[in-house]
Design an enzyme around this catalytic site. Structure first.
Site, PDB file in Angstrom:
ATOM      1  N   GLU A 219       4.627   1.799  -0.577  1.00  0.00           N
ATOM      2  CA  GLU A 219       3.426   2.596  -0.863  1.00  0.00           C
ATOM      3  C   GLU A 219       2.847   3.013   0.483  1.00  0.00           C
ATOM      4  O   GLU A 219       2.168   2.234   1.138  1.00  0.00           O
ATOM      5  CB  GLU A 219       2.413   1.760  -1.662  1.00  0.00           C
ATOM      6  CG  GLU A 219       2.912   1.308  -3.029  1.00  0.00           C
ATOM      7  CD  GLU A 219       2.929   2.434  -4.051  1.00  0.00           C
ATOM      8  OE1 GLU A 219       2.436   3.535  -3.761  1.00  0.00           O
ATOM      9  OE2 GLU A 219       3.454   2.196  -5.156  1.00  0.00           O
ATOM     10  N   CYS A 253      -5.937   5.794   0.965  1.00  0.00           N
ATOM     11  CA  CYS A 253      -4.636   6.467   1.123  1.00  0.00           C
ATOM     12  C   CYS A 253      -4.602   7.798   0.390  1.00  0.00           C
ATOM     13  O   CYS A 253      -3.900   8.714   0.815  1.00  0.00           O
ATOM     14  CB  CYS A 253      -3.529   5.554   0.626  1.00  0.00           C
ATOM     15  SG  CYS A 253      -3.766   5.013  -1.072  1.00  0.00           S
TER      16      CYS A 253
HETATM   17  P1  NAD Z   1      -2.131  -2.889   7.808  1.00  0.00           P
HETATM   18  O1  NAD Z   1      -2.365  -2.787   9.280  1.00  0.00           O
HETATM   19  O2  NAD Z   1      -2.984  -3.795   6.992  1.00  0.00           O
HETATM   20  O3  NAD Z   1      -0.593  -3.255   7.611  1.00  0.00           O
HETATM   21  C1  NAD Z   1      -0.057  -3.446   6.327  1.00  0.00           C
HETATM   22  C2  NAD Z   1       0.690  -4.763   6.310  1.00  0.00           C
HETATM   23  O4  NAD Z   1       1.815  -4.678   7.183  1.00  0.00           O
HETATM   24  C3  NAD Z   1      -0.147  -5.946   6.764  1.00  0.00           C
HETATM   25  O5  NAD Z   1      -0.030  -6.969   5.817  1.00  0.00           O
HETATM   26  C4  NAD Z   1       0.428  -6.303   8.109  1.00  0.00           C
HETATM   27  O6  NAD Z   1       0.365  -7.677   8.381  1.00  0.00           O
HETATM   28  C5  NAD Z   1       1.851  -5.836   8.001  1.00  0.00           C
HETATM   29  N1  NAD Z   1       2.435  -5.489   9.292  1.00  0.00           N
HETATM   30  C6  NAD Z   1       1.823  -4.803  10.286  1.00  0.00           C
HETATM   31  N2  NAD Z   1       2.671  -4.646  11.336  1.00  0.00           N
HETATM   32  C7  NAD Z   1       3.835  -5.237  10.972  1.00  0.00           C
HETATM   33  C8  NAD Z   1       5.102  -5.394  11.602  1.00  0.00           C
HETATM   34  N3  NAD Z   1       5.343  -4.923  12.825  1.00  0.00           N
HETATM   35  N4  NAD Z   1       6.072  -6.057  10.940  1.00  0.00           N
HETATM   36  C9  NAD Z   1       5.852  -6.547   9.705  1.00  0.00           C
HETATM   37  N5  NAD Z   1       4.667  -6.407   9.057  1.00  0.00           N
HETATM   38  C10 NAD Z   1       3.685  -5.776   9.672  1.00  0.00           C
HETATM   39  O7  NAD Z   1      -2.270  -1.480   7.110  1.00  0.00           O
HETATM   40  P2  NAD Z   1      -1.979  -0.021   7.696  1.00  0.00           P
HETATM   41  O8  NAD Z   1      -0.542   0.166   7.924  1.00  0.00           O
HETATM   42  O9  NAD Z   1      -2.950   0.359   8.738  1.00  0.00           O
HETATM   43  O10 NAD Z   1      -2.385   0.763   6.345  1.00  0.00           O
HETATM   44  C11 NAD Z   1      -2.838   2.055   6.370  1.00  0.00           C
HETATM   45  C12 NAD Z   1      -1.754   2.945   5.806  1.00  0.00           C
HETATM   46  O11 NAD Z   1      -1.423   2.507   4.506  1.00  0.00           O
HETATM   47  C13 NAD Z   1      -2.222   4.364   5.654  1.00  0.00           C
HETATM   48  O12 NAD Z   1      -1.172   5.223   6.015  1.00  0.00           O
HETATM   49  C14 NAD Z   1      -2.499   4.481   4.165  1.00  0.00           C
HETATM   50  O13 NAD Z   1      -2.391   5.800   3.684  1.00  0.00           O
HETATM   51  C15 NAD Z   1      -1.457   3.587   3.612  1.00  0.00           C
HETATM   52  N6  NAD Z   1      -1.844   3.099   2.297  1.00  0.00           N
HETATM   53  C16 NAD Z   1      -1.093   3.437   1.245  1.00  0.00           C
HETATM   54  C17 NAD Z   1      -1.462   3.027  -0.021  1.00  0.00           C
HETATM   55  C18 NAD Z   1      -0.647   3.390  -1.227  1.00  0.00           C
HETATM   56  O14 NAD Z   1      -0.874   2.784  -2.270  1.00  0.00           O
HETATM   57  N7  NAD Z   1       0.280   4.306  -1.126  1.00  0.00           N
HETATM   58  C19 NAD Z   1      -2.600   2.252  -0.191  1.00  0.00           C
HETATM   59  C20 NAD Z   1      -3.339   1.907   0.933  1.00  0.00           C
HETATM   60  C21 NAD Z   1      -2.949   2.322   2.180  1.00  0.00           C
END
Ligand code: NAD
Length: 465
Positions: A219, A253
């Site tokens: 997602e 998102c």
């Molecule tokens: P985040 O920083 O919380 O990361 C998401 C998860 O990935 C966390 O649990 C984190 O611990 C893990 N993570 C981070 N770096 C990692 C790595 N190198 N290796 C393994 N795991 C790792 O969230 P984010 O990425 O900043 O989220 C924002 C993005 O998510 C935006 O692009 C948003 O559009 C998207 N998003 C999508 C949805 C959907 O349902 N499609 C919902 C919410 C957010």
């Protein structure tokens, strides 16, 4: 080791996943009564502990209570109840037609749980993005490891505390932490991984999953366009766009990332957006109880750099110490400006001018496929062109984000915005395997397929096909 215990090294994580696997292999998750009880407990948990949840979300993101209830608590409670009520129907075996060549026999599809599932959540809706997936995974009969986002630490800690109080301790585990913990988890073999977050980490997750041939649901996000045509009801459009954009301070998102409209419509829309923002958040949104904050300093810095694109039309004020950024609208924004190079994920709404609907569609098609695409118009023809020509995870006509309130609609991305879906029945299917079953009778045992082959047998087989 119990649910919610912070886990710090790979060996312990392996042992914990094995513990869940043993519980799964013990067969209790096969029981529909067990699944219904877990779903009811999840619903009770978010309802009973509403105040603590609201406090945690306020601490992490400055979320207003009503917003937390609308977008996180009631969503999780609703998903859990929805799954519970349909569990029996979804789990039913489905008979399929058996062709003559295999008669007498019966054939059916029998959904079975996958096993132990990993859910990695993101920070922006830290409750909903972990527990809605959990509801679907429970409905399908799985054990689940949850990794909430470390960027929403209060909510993460609360999930780790509450889950063991309400759910079956042997079947669910919350692992708190950041990159090292997630990396350690990704070394383990899971039966499915649901990841929510950015595309860069999505690739890391998919690579790790490939080592175990684990299927993934990703997602992701992207820039969700919002097209406003001249005939739209601009009073309502402005309200619905502003709500979609500035809920959770734009950290959604599926928030409309930018507006595409023509110059004349922009001139009429802009004052209405200005009025709407003032009506929703007052003349100084920093004092509003209805407006959230940016999650952390890094994101605040990132967003501050984007304020330099185009012309500032509304807002623009910010306060680093309070992680506050006003609802902001930018005009005269060029497609190559900084704000158009990445998903904004904050309270900045650029308006880009396009000549007409066709140019808007071309603009969208020239970029990554978005998670959501929005169109405001009454023209049935324009709506049809948009639906035919724009590929997006979801499309919403004359509103933003509200497709999330329709449980029968699958929610998920396409292309760069993700793969797979987990809401409603799609969630049950995502976390199930459709086992194909054929049950044959002993007699008659027609010899045509057996060796030795012959022209005569072959002729008969061709007739029967
Ligand atoms: P985040 O920083 O919380 O990361 C998401 C998860 O990935 C966390 O649990 C984190 O611990 C893990 N993570 C981070 N770096 C990692 C790595 N190198 N290796 C393994 N795991 C790792 O969230 P984010 O990425 O900043 O989220 C924002 C993005 O998510 C935006 O692009 C948003 O559009 C998207 N998003 C999508 C949805 C959907 O349902 N499609 C919902 C919410 C957010």
């Amino acid at each position: 080791m119990t649910v919610g215990t912070p886990v710090s090294d790979a060996a312990v994580r392996h042992a914990d996943v094995q513990r869940l696997r043993r519980a799964f292999d013990g067969g209790r998750t096969q029981s529909l009564a067990w699944r219904a009880a877990q779903l009811r407990a999840l619903e009770t948990m978010v309802t009973d502990r509403e105040r603590e949840i609201i406090a945690a979300l306020r601490a992490d993101l400055g979320k207003p209570g009503q917003e937390s209830w609308m977008t996180e608590i009631s969503t999780v409670a609703g998903d859990a109840a929805y799954c519970r009520r349909r569990l029996r129907r979804w789990s039913r075996t489905r008979r399929v037609r058996t062709p003559l060549v295999v008669q007498p026999a019966r054939s059916w599809i029998q959904p079975e749980p996958l096993g132990v599932v990993l859910i990695i959540g993101a920070w922006n809706y830290p409750l909903q993005l972990t527990l809605a997936g959990l509801a679907a995974a429970i409905a399908a009969g799985n054990c689940v490891v949850i990794k909430p986002s470390e960027l929403a630490p209060r909510t993460s800690a609360l999930i780790a505390k509450l889950l063991p109080e309400y759910l079956d301790d042997d079947c669910f585990l919350v692992v708190e932490g950041g990159v090292p913990e997630t990396t350690g988890l990704l070394e383990q073999a899971f039966d499915h991984i649901l990841y929510t977050g950015n595309g860069h980490v999505g690739r890391i997750v998919m690579e790790a999953a490939a080592r175990h041939l684990t299927p993934v649901t990703l997602e992701l996000g992207g820039k969700s366009p919002c097209v406003v045509l001249p005939d739209a009801n601009l009073d309502i459009a402005a309200r619905r766009i502003a709500w979609g954009k500035f809920t959770n301070a734009g950290q959604t998102c599926i928030a409309p990332d930018y507006i595409l409209t023509d110059a004349e419509t922009e001139a009429r829309l802009l004052p209405k957006l200005t009025e709407t923002i003032a009506a929703m958040y007052g003349s100084d949104p920093s004092t509003s109880d209805s407006y959230g904050r940016i999650v952390n300093g890094r994101h605040f810095e990132r967003l501050s750099k984007l304020l330099g694109s185009g012309t500032l039309a509304v807002g623009g004020q910010s306060n680093a110490a309070e992680l506050y950024m006003a609802p902001t609208v930018l005009t005269n924004v060029a497609p190559d400006s900084a704000v158009m190079q990445e998903e904004i994920f904050g309270p900045i709404l650029p308006i880009l001018r396009v000549d007409d609907e066709r140019k808007a569609i071309d603009f969208i098609r020239g970029r990554d496929k978005p998670l959501a695409a929005y169109l405001f118009t009454d023209s049935a023809g324009a709506q049809q062109h948009f639906l035919d020509d724009v590929s997006a995870g979801s499309v919403c006509i004359n509103d933003t984000m509200m497709f999330m309130a329709v449980p029968e609609l699958p929610f998920g991305g396409v292309g760069a915005s993700g793969m797979g879906a987990y809401s409603g029945e799609r969630g049950f299917r995502t976390f199930s395997h459709d086992k194909a079953v054929l049950k044959r009778a002993w007699w008659p045992d027609i010899m045509l397929r057996y060796a030795p082959y012959s022209d005569g047998k072959w002729r008969w087989l061709r007739r029967l096909r």
